[in-house]
Design a protein around this motif. Structure first.
Motif, PDB file in Angstrom:
ATOM      1  N   PHE A 185       0.822  -1.204   0.000  1.00 29.80           N
ATOM      2  CA  PHE A 185       0.000   0.000   0.000  1.00 29.80           C
ATOM      3  C   PHE A 185       0.862   1.262   0.000  1.00 29.80           C
ATOM      4  CE2 PHE A 185      -3.031  -3.056   1.859  1.00 29.80           C
ATOM      5  CZ  PHE A 185      -4.132  -2.812   1.049  1.00 29.80           C
ATOM      6  N   PRO A 186       0.336   2.347  -0.582  1.00 29.90           N
ATOM      7  CA  PRO A 186       1.067   3.621  -0.547  1.00 29.90           C
ATOM      8  C   PRO A 186       1.036   4.231   0.851  1.00 29.90           C
ATOM      9  CG  PRO A 186      -1.095   3.938  -1.516  1.00 29.90           C
ATOM     10  CD  PRO A 186      -0.943   2.456  -1.312  1.00 29.90           C
ATOM     11  N   THR A 187       1.837   5.250   1.026  1.00 27.71           N
ATOM     12  CA  THR A 187       1.950   5.896   2.335  1.00 27.71           C
ATOM     13  C   THR A 187       0.782   6.840   2.586  1.00 27.71           C
ATOM     14  OG1 THR A 187       4.355   5.764   2.286  1.00 27.71           O
ATOM     15  CG2 THR A 187       3.390   7.389   3.770  1.00 27.71           C
ATOM     16  N   ASN A 188       0.247   6.752   3.776  1.00 29.57           N
ATOM     17  CA  ASN A 188      -0.812   7.656   4.210  1.00 29.57           C
ATOM     18  C   ASN A 188      -0.168   8.984   4.615  1.00 29.57           C
ATOM     19  OD1 ASN A 188      -2.785   9.074   5.583  1.00 29.57           O
ATOM     20  ND2 ASN A 188      -3.501   7.323   6.783  1.00 29.57           N
ATOM     21  N   SER A 193       2.763   6.421   7.368  1.00 32.82           N
ATOM     22  CA  SER A 193       2.857   4.960   7.386  1.00 32.82           C
ATOM     23  C   SER A 193       1.912   4.421   6.315  1.00 32.82           C
ATOM     24  CB  SER A 193       2.480   4.412   8.763  1.00 32.82           C
ATOM     25  OG  SER A 193       1.157   4.776   9.102  1.00 32.82           O
ATOM     26  N   PRO A 194       2.127   3.201   5.843  1.00 33.78           N
ATOM     27  CA  PRO A 194       1.293   2.681   4.754  1.00 33.78           C
ATOM     28  C   PRO A 194      -0.188   2.599   5.143  1.00 33.78           C
ATOM     29  CG  PRO A 194       3.260   1.349   5.024  1.00 33.78           C
ATOM     30  CD  PRO A 194       3.200   2.261   6.218  1.00 33.78           C
ATOM     31  N   PHE A 195      -1.040   2.821   4.144  1.00 33.51           N
ATOM     32  CA  PHE A 195      -2.458   2.562   4.353  1.00 33.51           C
ATOM     33  C   PHE A 195      -2.644   1.080   4.663  1.00 33.51           C
ATOM     34  CE2 PHE A 195      -3.268   6.543   1.993  1.00 33.51           C
ATOM     35  CZ  PHE A 195      -4.283   7.078   2.773  1.00 33.51           C
ATOM     36  N   ASN A 219     -10.313  10.637   2.739  1.00 42.24           N
ATOM     37  CA  ASN A 219     -10.502  11.413   1.515  1.00 42.24           C
ATOM     38  C   ASN A 219      -9.290  11.388   0.582  1.00 42.24           C
ATOM     39  OD1 ASN A 219     -12.516  12.899   0.152  1.00 42.24           O
ATOM     40  ND2 ASN A 219     -11.431  14.805   0.547  1.00 42.24           N
ATOM     41  N   TYR A 220      -8.577  10.259   0.532  1.00 39.52           N
ATOM     42  CA  TYR A 220      -7.439  10.108  -0.372  1.00 39.52           C
ATOM     43  C   TYR A 220      -7.744   9.085  -1.465  1.00 39.52           C
ATOM     44  CZ  TYR A 220      -4.387  12.692   2.827  1.00 39.52           C
ATOM     45  OH  TYR A 220      -3.810  13.667   3.607  1.00 39.52           O
ATOM     46  N   PRO A 235      -0.951   8.876  -2.995  1.00 40.12           N
ATOM     47  CA  PRO A 235      -2.263   9.364  -2.548  1.00 40.12           C
ATOM     48  C   PRO A 235      -2.399  10.887  -2.638  1.00 40.12           C
ATOM     49  CG  PRO A 235      -1.455   7.681  -1.066  1.00 40.12           C
ATOM     50  CD  PRO A 235      -0.330   7.981  -2.007  1.00 40.12           C
ATOM     51  N   TYR A 236      -3.529  11.313  -3.163  1.00 38.95           N
ATOM     52  CA  TYR A 236      -3.836  12.738  -3.237  1.00 38.95           C
ATOM     53  C   TYR A 236      -5.307  12.926  -2.907  1.00 38.95           C
ATOM     54  CZ  TYR A 236      -5.308  11.371  -7.995  1.00 38.95           C
ATOM     55  OH  TYR A 236      -5.889  10.747  -9.073  1.00 38.95           O
TER      56      TYR A 236
END
Length: 273
Positions: A185-188, A193-195, A219-220, A235-236
């Motif tokens: 998972f990408p970083t939150n 830390s990762p989602f 909301n990402y 994430p955006y």
């Protein structure tokens, strides 16, 4: 004596004496009251379980269609309509642009975006889940599902699980083509830390380029591939949502059709349970 009789009569008239009703009239009156109080509404849809669909792009959820109120199919096991809490996954296939819904009772349906069993009724279709790599040989349960999507090339059904794995299969066999494998998972941005799998809110796969678009809590959204959903875009923030009060936490599912490359979003109203 006459005066006493008149006085007694006045007392009887003024008292709240019980009025005699013949037995037949008593039964008729009771039956009438019973039919009003106990009118059967059990098959009526729950109007507080609001369910909507809109169509747009990954970044503009209403570009092509404003939110439209819909209702879910009939649950064949209860005779009542499914509730949003019964839905564990939704997806749109590439050909012929059917919209699928998987339910907690291991059934699924398919149809139009606003008529989700117009092609396949839930009483006729069931599904099985793959073995959980962390489950000591046990299969996943419907409650373990975090998100679902269908690719546009092979019509494989991808299923993401809350423990951070993803499988690929068919609508009826979620692990038919690929056993569960771990997801990176990408970083939150909020926590650095990762989602987690439990933070997935909706997933869709672009019908033409097979790009996985994943929506998370807070909301990402990100873009990537099934086992690396942040490969192409970190994430955006989600912008131009279906409504100002609709956030990823309100999503029920998402899907992208192949014909128009429109993205469909199913979500619940904020004031529903």
């Amino acid at each position: 004596m006459r005066a006493f009789a008149i006085l007694l009569l006045l007392i009887l008239v003024s008292c709240d004496a019980e009025v005699f009703v013949p037995e037949e009239e008593q039964l008729e009156t009771t039956s009438l009251i019973h039919s009003v109080v106990c009118e059967d509404f059990t098959n009526e849809p729950d109007l507080f379980d609001h369910f909507f669909v809109s169509a747009g792009t990954p970044k503009n959820h209403t570009k092509y269609r404003s939110p439209r109120r819909i209702i879910l199919p009939i649950n064949p096991e209860t005779g009542r309509r499914y509730f949003k809490r019964d839905v564990v996954g939704m997806a749109t296939d590439g050909h012929p642009d059917l919209h699928f819904v998987w339910y907690k009772n291991r059934r699924y349906s398919a149809g139009k975006s606003h008529d989700l069993d117009s092609s396949r009724k839930p009483e006729d279709f069931t599904y099985i889940l793959p073995i959980d790599p962390e489950g000591n040989g046990q299969r996943y349960t419907p409650e373990d599902i975090a998100g679902m999507a269908i690719d546009g090339t092979s019509n494989w059904v991808f299923t993401w699980y809350k423990n951070g794995f993803v499988s690929a299969g068919s609508p009826s066999n979620l692990g038919k083509h690929r056993e569960p494998q771990p997801v990176t998972f990408p970083t939150n941005p909020r926590t650095n830390s990762p989602f987690k799998g439990t933070q997935i809110r909706a997933v869709a796969i672009d019908g033409r380029y097979n790009r996985t678009i994943m929506y998370f809590k807070y909301n990402y959204m990100s873009e990537g591939i099934s086992h690396e959903p942040g490969r192409y875009a970190d994430p955006y923030c989600v912008e131009n949502r279906a409504a100002g009060n609709i956030e990823p936490r309100h999503y029920i599912g998402a899907g992208i059709d192949y014909t128009n490359n429109h993205m469909f979003f199913w979500f619940r109203a904020r004031n529903s349970d």
